[in-house]
Design a protein around this motif. Structure first.
Motif, PDB file in Angstrom:
ATOM      1  N   TYR B  32     -51.557 -24.886  18.678  1.00 19.36           N
ATOM      2  CA  TYR B  32     -50.301 -23.902  18.422  1.00 19.36           C
ATOM      3  C   TYR B  32     -49.811 -23.725  19.688  1.00 19.36           C
ATOM      4  O   TYR B  32     -49.368 -22.373  20.171  1.00 19.36           O
ATOM      5  N   ARG B  33     -49.822 -24.814  20.467  1.00 18.36           N
ATOM      6  CA  ARG B  33     -49.119 -24.339  22.190  1.00 18.36           C
ATOM      7  C   ARG B  33     -47.658 -24.365  21.808  1.00 18.36           C
ATOM      8  O   ARG B  33     -47.294 -23.654  22.615  1.00 18.36           O
ATOM      9  N   SER B  34     -47.066 -24.616  20.786  1.00 16.39           N
ATOM     10  CA  SER B  34     -45.447 -24.148  20.774  1.00 16.39           C
ATOM     11  C   SER B  34     -45.479 -22.486  20.600  1.00 16.39           C
ATOM     12  O   SER B  34     -44.431 -22.130  21.121  1.00 16.39           O
ATOM     13  N   GLN B  35     -46.051 -21.981  19.904  1.00 18.00           N
ATOM     14  CA  GLN B  35     -46.296 -20.563  20.015  1.00 18.00           C
ATOM     15  C   GLN B  35     -46.468 -19.995  21.203  1.00 18.00           C
ATOM     16  O   GLN B  35     -45.660 -18.976  21.740  1.00 18.00           O
ATOM     17  N   MET B  36     -47.245 -20.525  22.102  1.00 15.54           N
ATOM     18  CA  MET B  36     -47.604 -19.850  23.328  1.00 15.54           C
ATOM     19  C   MET B  36     -46.278 -20.284  24.079  1.00 15.54           C
ATOM     20  O   MET B  36     -46.120 -19.389  25.011  1.00 15.54           O
ATOM     21  N   ALA B  37     -45.915 -21.459  24.041  1.00 17.20           N
ATOM     22  CA  ALA B  37     -44.664 -21.803  24.723  1.00 17.20           C
ATOM     23  C   ALA B  37     -43.530 -20.927  24.627  1.00 17.20           C
ATOM     24  O   ALA B  37     -42.506 -20.893  25.463  1.00 17.20           O
ATOM     25  N   VAL B  38     -43.590 -20.165  23.576  1.00 13.43           N
ATOM     26  CA  VAL B  38     -42.336 -19.102  23.486  1.00 13.43           C
ATOM     27  C   VAL B  38     -42.199 -18.263  24.757  1.00 13.43           C
ATOM     28  O   VAL B  38     -41.141 -17.861  25.048  1.00 13.43           O
ATOM     29  N   THR B  39     -43.390 -18.136  25.453  1.00 12.70           N
ATOM     30  CA  THR B  39     -43.327 -17.204  26.540  1.00 12.70           C
ATOM     31  C   THR B  39     -42.369 -17.902  27.603  1.00 12.70           C
ATOM     32  O   THR B  39     -41.910 -16.949  28.143  1.00 12.70           O
ATOM     33  N   ILE B  40     -42.332 -19.038  27.744  1.00  7.61           N
ATOM     34  CA  ILE B  40     -41.425 -19.634  28.651  1.00  7.61           C
ATOM     35  C   ILE B  40     -39.691 -19.088  28.474  1.00  7.61           C
ATOM     36  O   ILE B  40     -39.032 -18.881  29.334  1.00  7.61           O
ATOM     37  N   PHE B  41     -39.690 -18.659  27.181  1.00  4.65           N
ATOM     38  CA  PHE B  41     -38.232 -18.411  27.230  1.00  4.65           C
ATOM     39  C   PHE B  41     -38.202 -16.626  27.189  1.00  4.65           C
ATOM     40  O   PHE B  41     -37.593 -15.916  27.737  1.00  4.65           O
ATOM     41  N   VAL B  42     -39.196 -16.034  26.517  1.00 11.96           N
ATOM     42  CA  VAL B  42     -39.112 -14.597  26.251  1.00 11.96           C
ATOM     43  C   VAL B  42     -39.341 -13.970  27.710  1.00 11.96           C
ATOM     44  O   VAL B  42     -38.797 -12.954  28.088  1.00 11.96           O
ATOM     45  N   GLY B  43     -40.503 -14.711  28.650  1.00 10.88           N
ATOM     46  CA  GLY B  43     -40.776 -13.931  29.930  1.00 10.88           C
ATOM     47  C   GLY B  43     -39.525 -13.792  30.791  1.00 10.88           C
ATOM     48  O   GLY B  43     -39.263 -12.802  31.216  1.00 10.88           O
ATOM     49  N   PRO B  44     -38.874 -14.877  30.897  1.00 14.50           N
ATOM     50  CA  PRO B  44     -37.475 -14.758  31.919  1.00 14.50           C
ATOM     51  C   PRO B  44     -36.529 -13.916  31.386  1.00 14.50           C
ATOM     52  O   PRO B  44     -35.737 -13.270  32.029  1.00 14.50           O
ATOM     53  N   VAL B  45     -36.441 -14.018  29.738  1.00 15.89           N
ATOM     54  CA  VAL B  45     -35.451 -12.931  29.289  1.00 15.89           C
ATOM     55  C   VAL B  45     -35.683 -11.525  29.580  1.00 15.89           C
ATOM     56  O   VAL B  45     -34.668 -10.834  29.874  1.00 15.89           O
ATOM     57  N   PHE B  46     -36.975 -11.101  29.280  1.00 14.24           N
ATOM     58  CA  PHE B  46     -37.399  -9.722  29.603  1.00 14.24           C
ATOM     59  C   PHE B  46     -37.161  -9.601  31.330  1.00 14.24           C
ATOM     60  O   PHE B  46     -36.829  -8.530  31.399  1.00 14.24           O
ATOM     61  N   PHE B  47     -37.392 -10.384  32.106  1.00 10.75           N
ATOM     62  CA  PHE B  47     -37.218 -10.294  33.325  1.00 10.75           C
ATOM     63  C   PHE B  47     -35.838 -10.253  33.746  1.00 10.75           C
ATOM     64  O   PHE B  47     -35.630  -9.083  34.751  1.00 10.75           O
ATOM     65  N   LEU B  48     -35.050 -10.859  33.233  1.00 12.40           N
ATOM     66  CA  LEU B  48     -33.626 -10.908  33.389  1.00 12.40           C
ATOM     67  C   LEU B  48     -33.063  -9.378  33.100  1.00 12.40           C
ATOM     68  O   LEU B  48     -32.194  -8.830  33.937  1.00 12.40           O
ATOM     69  N   THR B  49     -33.589  -8.740  32.219  1.00  6.63           N
ATOM     70  CA  THR B  49     -33.162  -7.404  31.733  1.00  6.63           C
ATOM     71  C   THR B  49     -33.334  -6.580  32.961  1.00  6.63           C
ATOM     72  O   THR B  49     -32.792  -5.584  33.485  1.00  6.63           O
ATOM     73  N   GLN B  50     -34.883  -6.583  33.303  1.00  8.62           N
ATOM     74  CA  GLN B  50     -35.107  -5.799  34.650  1.00  8.62           C
ATOM     75  C   GLN B  50     -34.343  -5.998  35.787  1.00  8.62           C
ATOM     76  O   GLN B  50     -34.123  -5.120  36.328  1.00  8.62           O
ATOM     77  N   MET B  51     -33.985  -7.109  35.982  1.00  7.70           N
ATOM     78  CA  MET B  51     -33.350  -7.572  37.270  1.00  7.70           C
ATOM     79  C   MET B  51     -32.044  -6.611  37.244  1.00  7.70           C
ATOM     80  O   MET B  51     -31.467  -6.204  38.122  1.00  7.70           O
ATOM     81  N   PHE B  52     -31.327  -6.827  35.801  1.00  5.43           N
ATOM     82  CA  PHE B  52     -30.033  -6.156  35.946  1.00  5.43           C
ATOM     83  C   PHE B  52     -30.305  -4.428  36.038  1.00  5.43           C
ATOM     84  O   PHE B  52     -29.345  -3.743  36.612  1.00  5.43           O
ATOM     85  N   ILE B  53     -31.367  -4.190  35.444  1.00  2.00           N
ATOM     86  CA  ILE B  53     -31.306  -2.561  35.168  1.00  2.00           C
ATOM     87  C   ILE B  53     -31.672  -2.241  36.829  1.00  2.00           C
ATOM     88  O   ILE B  53     -31.201  -1.256  37.001  1.00  2.00           O
ATOM     89  N   TRP B  54     -32.511  -2.757  37.728  1.00  2.00           N
ATOM     90  CA  TRP B  54     -32.800  -2.359  38.891  1.00  2.00           C
ATOM     91  C   TRP B  54     -31.685  -2.659  40.025  1.00  2.00           C
ATOM     92  O   TRP B  54     -31.549  -1.982  40.954  1.00  2.00           O
ATOM     93  N   ARG B  55     -30.993  -3.791  39.680  1.00  2.96           N
ATOM     94  CA  ARG B  55     -29.684  -4.029  40.439  1.00  2.96           C
ATOM     95  C   ARG B  55     -28.790  -2.787  40.520  1.00  2.96           C
ATOM     96  O   ARG B  55     -28.049  -2.465  41.208  1.00  2.96           O
ATOM     97  N   ALA B  56     -28.651  -2.624  38.944  1.00  2.00           N
ATOM     98  CA  ALA B  56     -27.794  -1.081  38.835  1.00  2.00           C
ATOM     99  C   ALA B  56     -28.308   0.056  39.597  1.00  2.00           C
ATOM    100  O   ALA B  56     -27.463   0.869  40.291  1.00  2.00           O
ATOM    101  N   VAL B  57     -29.491   0.360  39.464  1.00  2.00           N
ATOM    102  CA  VAL B  57     -30.154   1.526  39.944  1.00  2.00           C
ATOM    103  C   VAL B  57     -29.943   1.465  41.583  1.00  2.00           C
ATOM    104  O   VAL B  57     -29.755   2.583  42.120  1.00  2.00           O
ATOM    105  N   TYR B  58     -30.101   0.284  42.260  1.00  2.00           N
ATOM    106  CA  TYR B  58     -30.111   0.118  43.790  1.00  2.00           C
ATOM    107  C   TYR B  58     -28.789  -0.051  44.121  1.00  2.00           C
ATOM    108  O   TYR B  58     -28.681  -0.310  45.458  1.00  2.00           O
TER     109      TYR B  58
END
Lengths: 260, 279
Positions: B32-58
Motif C-alpha cells: 500500500y505504499r502508494s497510499q503512504m506516498a500521498v504524504t509527499i503531496f499532502v505534507g508540502p501543501v499543508f506546509f505551504l498554507t502555514q508558510m503563507f499564514i505566518w508570512r502574513a502575520v510577520y
C-alpha cells in the motif's frame, strides 16, 4: 421527488438507529467533530491574542471566513459527503454491487446509505462560529444576505463536486481513505483570507480550483467588500460541479466488482 | 546464574521476534505504499498554507513570542518530520482487535501484544522512512529552504527515539480503553485532538496564555513533539522555564517510564474484563 425524500429520510433514520447502539461513543464523536474543526479558529484566536494580525483583517472577520467554511462542511459532511467513505468502503468490501442493483440511481443510493450523524457536530461548530463572529461585526443588509445565500449555495455545490470526485477516485483507487487528506490539504487554503496568499495562488484558488468559494468569497460579501473575481469563482464552481458529475459517471464505468 | 542465562536466551529470541514482525509488517504495507506516498503531496501543501499564514502575520513584525519567521517555519517543518517519524495506529488496531474479539488469538501467543504492536510500528515506520520522511525532508530542505539540521544531533536523535516510544505507549493506552468502552472511536479522537493541541502540533505552546503554559509544562503531552522540536532547535523554553537539553531529554525519559507504568496498570485492570466474544 416525494418518494426520494422519503427514501432519504429512511436512510437518515436507519443510520441514526444503528449509531445509537453506542450512544456514549456517538455523543463523544459528535463533540470531537466539533472540536477538531476548531483547530484553525483556535490558531487564529491565539495569533490575535498574541498581538499579531492578518494585515487588513480583524479577528472576527478572519473567524467569519472560517465560520462560513465550517458551516459549508457542517452541511455537506452529514448530509451528502458520506458518499466518499461509503463508496470507498463498499468498493473495498465488494458490497458496492448492492447499490448497482437497486431501482434508483447509484449516486442517489450512495448518498442515502451514507448519512453521517456524528458529523452533525461540525454543523453545530459551524453555526456557532458563524453566529459568534457575525455578532461582533456590522450587521449585513438584505442585499448582502441575498448575495451570501446565492454564493453559499455554490459553496455547497462545490463541496458536492469534491465529494463526487473523491468517491469516484475511491472506485479505482481501492481502499484509499487518504483522499480525505488530499481534500483537507487543498481546501485548507479556504480557511484564511485570500488576500494573505501570493497573487498567482489567489488566482489558482479562485479561478482554477474552487477553494476560495468555500469560505472567503461568501464571507467577504457579508462583510460588504466582495472579493475580486467573485463572478469568476461562481462560474468555476458551476463548471467544477459539471466536471465532477462527468468524472463520477466515468469512474462508475470503470468499476470492476471484485472488492480489494 | 540461571536468571542470567535465562535473560541471555530471552534477548536473542525477543530480537528475532521483533525482526520477523517488523519485516512482515514492512512487506505488508509495502503493498500500500502508494497510499503512504500521498504524504509527499499532502505534507508540502499543508506546509505551504502555514508558510503563507505566518508570512502574513510577520509582515508587520520581525519576532513573535521570541520566534522569528524563519524559526517559526523551522518549528513547523520539524513538527511535520517528527509526526511522520513517530506516527502509529496502535490505538485503532488494538481497539479493533478487542471489539471484534480477535484479540483472543494474541492471548495464546508466546509474545506480549504490546511488544508485537511495537515491532509492527518499527516495520511500518521503516517503510515510511523512505516513502514519506526522506522525500518530505528533501522537499523542505531544497524547495522551502527550511534548515532541518539539528543543533545537537546526538541529543536530537535520542529525543526523537524517546518520542517514538512515547507516542506508541500513549496510543496503546488509548487503545486499551476498548476493554471498558468497546467502541472507542469517540474517546480516541478526543484524546488525539488533545494530544495535537497540548503537544504543540498546531501552534507552539508558547502562544498559549501563561497560566495554560504552566499546566502544559506538567502534562506529559509536550514530550511527544514540543520537546523533540525544541531539542532539535537546541533551546527549550515553556511557561518562562528554561531547561538545558540534557535536563529536558531526561524528563522525556521519566515521561516514558510513567506512561509504561500506566500501560501496565491499564493492562492489568483491563485484561480481566476481556471476554473474547467481541461486540
Amino acid at each position: 421527488m416525494k418518494t426520494n425524500l422519503r427514501i432519504y429520510l429512511a436512510g437518515v433514520k436507519t443510520a441514526l438507529a444503528s449509531r445509537m447502539a453506542y450512544r456514549g461513543d456517538f455523543l463523544m464523536s459528535m463533540l470531537i467533530m466539533l472540536l477538531v474543526e476548531m483547530a484553525a479558529p483556535l490558531i487564529t484566536f491565539l495569533i490575535y491574542e498574541n498581538g499579531a494580525t492578518f494585515p487588513g483583517w480583524n479577528m472576527y472577520e478572519a473567524l467569519l471566513i472560517q465560520g462560513v467554511f465550517l458551516l459549508g462542511k457542517g452541511i455537506a459532511y452529514p448530509f451528502f459527503f458520506g458518499i466518499v467513505w461509503n463508496t470507498i468502503e463498499r468498493v473495498r468490501e465488494g458490497t458496492f454491487d448492492l447499490l448497482l442493483i437497486k431501482p434508483k440511481s447509484v449516486l442517489f443510493m450512495a448518498i442515502v446509505t451514507a448519512f453521517d450523524s456524528e458529523d452533525l457536530g461540525k454543523l453545530i461548530g459551524g453555526v456557532t462560529l458563524f453566529t459568534l463572529s457575525l455578532k461582533r461585526l456590522p450587521a449585513p443588509g438584505w442585499g448582502e444576505w441575498l448575495q451570501f445565500f446565492l454564493l453559499f449555495a455554490v459553496t455547497l455545490m462545490v463541496l458536492f463536486g469534491y465529494g463526487l470526485i473523491m468517491a469516484g477516485l475511491g472506485i479505482v483507487w481501492i481502499g484509499n481513505f487518504r483522499v480525505y487528506d488530499i481534500f483537507s490539504s487543498i481546501t485548507n487554503f479556504g480557511l484564511y483570507p485570500t488576500a494573505i496568499f501570493s497573487k498567482p495562488l489567489q488566482t489558482i484558488i479562485t479561478l482554477i480550483i474552487p477553494i476560495a468559494i468555500l469560505g472567503s468569497v461568501p464571507a467577504t460579501v457579508l462583510l460588504g467588500r466582495p472579493s475580486a473575481g467573485t463572478l469568476g469563482a461562481v462560474g468555476v464552481g458551476l463548471l467544477f460541479l459539471l466536471f465532477s458529475l462527468v468524472f463520477w459517471q466515468w469512474m462508475l464505468k470503470k468499476y470492476t466488482s471484485v472488492g480489494g | 546464574m540461571s536468571t542470567q542465562s535465562g535473560i541471555k536466551k530471552q534477548v536473542p529470541y525477543l530480537f528475532s521476534v521483533l525482526k520477523a514482525t517488523a519485516f512482515s509488517t514492512y512487506k505488508e504495507w509495502a503493498a500500500y505504499r502508494s497510499q503512504m506516498a500521498v504524504t509527499i503531496f499532502v505534507g508540502p501543501v499543508f506546509f505551504l498554507t502555514q508558510m503563507f499564514i505566518w508570512r502574513a502575520v510577520y509582515a508587520t513584525r520581525t519576532t513573535l513570542n521570541g520566534l522569528t519567521l524563519e524559526q517559526m517555519l523551522t518549528y513547523y517543518g520539524i513538527i511535520s518530520v517528527i509526526g511522520y517519524l513517530t506516527y502509529d495506529s496502535a490505538d485503532w488496531d488494538l481497539q479493533w482487535l478487542i471489539r471484534t474479539g480477535s484479540f483472543l488469538t494474541f492471548m495464546l501467543r508466546p509474545v506480549s501484544h504490546c511488544y508485537y504492536a511495537f515491532a509492527q510500528k518499527i516495520g511500518h515506520r521503516l517503510l515510511a522512512l523512505w516513502v514519506e520522511l526522506l522525500p518530505i525532508y528533501l522537499i523542505f530542505f531544497f524547495v522551502f529552504k527550511i534548515p532541518l539540521v539539528p543543533a545537537e544531533p546526538g541529543w536530537a536523535l535520542l529525543s526523537l527515539t524517546f518520542s517514538f516510544v512515547l507516542v506508541f505507549l500513549t496510543n496503546y493506552c488509548i487503545g486499551l480503553s476498548a476493554f471498558w468502552l468497546t467502541k472507542t472511536e469517540g474517546i480516541r479522537r478526543a484524546l488525539l485532538v488533545l494530544l495535537d493541541l497540548c503537544a504543540g502540533m498546531l501552534i507552539p505552546l508558547t502562544f498559549f496564555p501563561t497560566g495554560m503554559q504552566k499546566v502544559l509544562f506538567y502534562l506529559p503531552f509536550q514530550f511527544i513533539s514540543y520537546v523533540p522540536t525544541r531539542v532539535f532547535i537546541g533551546h527549550y523554553e515553556l511557561a518562562g522555564i528554561t531547561l538545558s537539553i540534557p535536563q529536558v531529554v531526561g524528563l522525556q525519559l521519566v515521561a516514558i517510564l510513567v506512561m509504561f507504568a500506566l500501560y501496565r496498570l491499564l493492562w492489568h485492570l483491563g485484561i480481566k474484563r476481556f471476554t473474547g466474544v467481541g461486540a
